[in-house]
Design a protein around this motif. Structure first.
Motif: not given
Length: 317
Positions: A284-285, A266, A94, A91, A98, A292, A78, A288
């Motif tokens: 990073g996003i 986000l 986010i 991190t 989030l 998901f 992470f 993520v």
């Protein structure tokens, strides 16, 4: 044993898919427009020493696969690096945004299920009635309205003109958070409710024509009991499948809705990172979002297996 093998295959595929997506996400650095070094330096004149310092920091002189391995090792812990523009941890940025996006997503899905499924069931059971025609007409409107247009309409009518709900922001938590996220969730849910309702209606119409439903009605079972014991279980699998696909659709919709309602989630962070070419934040996003999507796909497979174990067996040609 067969269920264990089914779950194991899905997990292996999910891990493989995540590795492929992570490599594509990392490649954004190489595919980005212009020089990555120039992006980091912000276009300022730099000495050769400063340029080399950036190249050493991001390992730009190493082969692509080596850089990907180092990045993946950090991402697995992470650690997505630091933002180029703000020099803050990606991190932490986010993690800060989030929760709001997750709350908006959960609220949207709750609205979709609680509204879309009952509407579809009623339309399917009472085919040709006034309610059926009304729901069918409104679903067409919901399908044709873009998310951002629905959001602007709800924002103006219920946020500005009537003042029933806050016009922007995500609130401070609790009921205030719910009031702030309700209009964005409705804007996101409008199209999804229409899709779920039409899918549920189609499946319900097909089920109500089946022989086992006819026999159940002939034995004197009431409409409600037939609906609960026969229709709902058979409707569940396609509804779960389409709802899972719509959860993936939510990613794009969330980005638009967070912009319209000025929600610091986000989606809005992604738009800001793209505008400023903040590649570590975009990476990073995106990762993520990819996680998901993979988790939703895996959850849909497992839930479908639980509802109808026959889905574990391959179709026979």
């Amino acid at each position: 044993m067969r269920a264990t093998a089914f779950v194991a295959k899905r997990l292996v595929f999910a891990i493989f898919l995540l590795l492929v997506v992570s490599f594509i996400v990392f490649s954004l650095q190489s595919l980005s427009k212009g020089s990555f070094v120039a992006t980091v330096l912000g276009g300022r004149p730099a000495s050769p020493e400063q340029v080399q310092q950036v190249r050493d920091e991001f390992h730009l002189d190493d082969p692509l696969l080596v850089r990907y391995g180092m990045w993946l090792h950090d991402a697995a812990r992470f650690d997505f690096g630091r933002s180029i523009k703000s020099d803050t941890s990606v991190t932490s940025a986010i993690a800060e945004r989030l929760p709001v996006t997750l709350e908006l997503t959960v609220l949207t899905i709750v609205i979709v299920v609680l509204v879309g499924v009952p509407l579809g069931l009623i339309s399917g059971i009472r085919r040709g009635s006034f309610l059926d025609r009304f729901f069918t007409t409104t679903s067409v409107i919901g399908l044709s309205a873009p998310v951002f247009a629905t959001g602007i309409f709800l924002l103006y009518v219920f946020g500005v003109y009537l003042g029933w709900f806050p016009a922007f922001g995500a609130g401070d938590g609790g009921l205030d958070r719910l009031r702030h996220l309700f209009l964005p969730a409705v804007a996101l849910a409008a199209t999804m409710v229409a899709i779920v309702a039409r899918q549920t209606r189609a499946v319900t119409l097909d089920i109500m024509r089946q022989d086992f439903v006819t026999f159940a009605r002939a034995r004197g079972l009431g409409r409600r009991r037939v609906l609960v014991h026969y229709a709902l279980r058979n409707v569940a699998v396609p509804v779960v499948t389409v709802t899972g696909l719509l959860l993936i659709y939510l990613i794009g919709g969330t980005i638009l809705v967070e912009q319209v309602f000025s929600i610091e989630g986000l989606g809005k962070l992604m738009v800001s990172a793209v505008e400023t070419t903040d590649i570590p934040v975009v990476q990073g996003i995106t990762l993520v979002f990819a996680v998901f999507v993979v988790l939703v796909t895996l959850a849909v497979d497992l839930l479908t297996m639980w509802i109808d174990p026959r889905t574990m067996y391959p179709a026979q040609g």
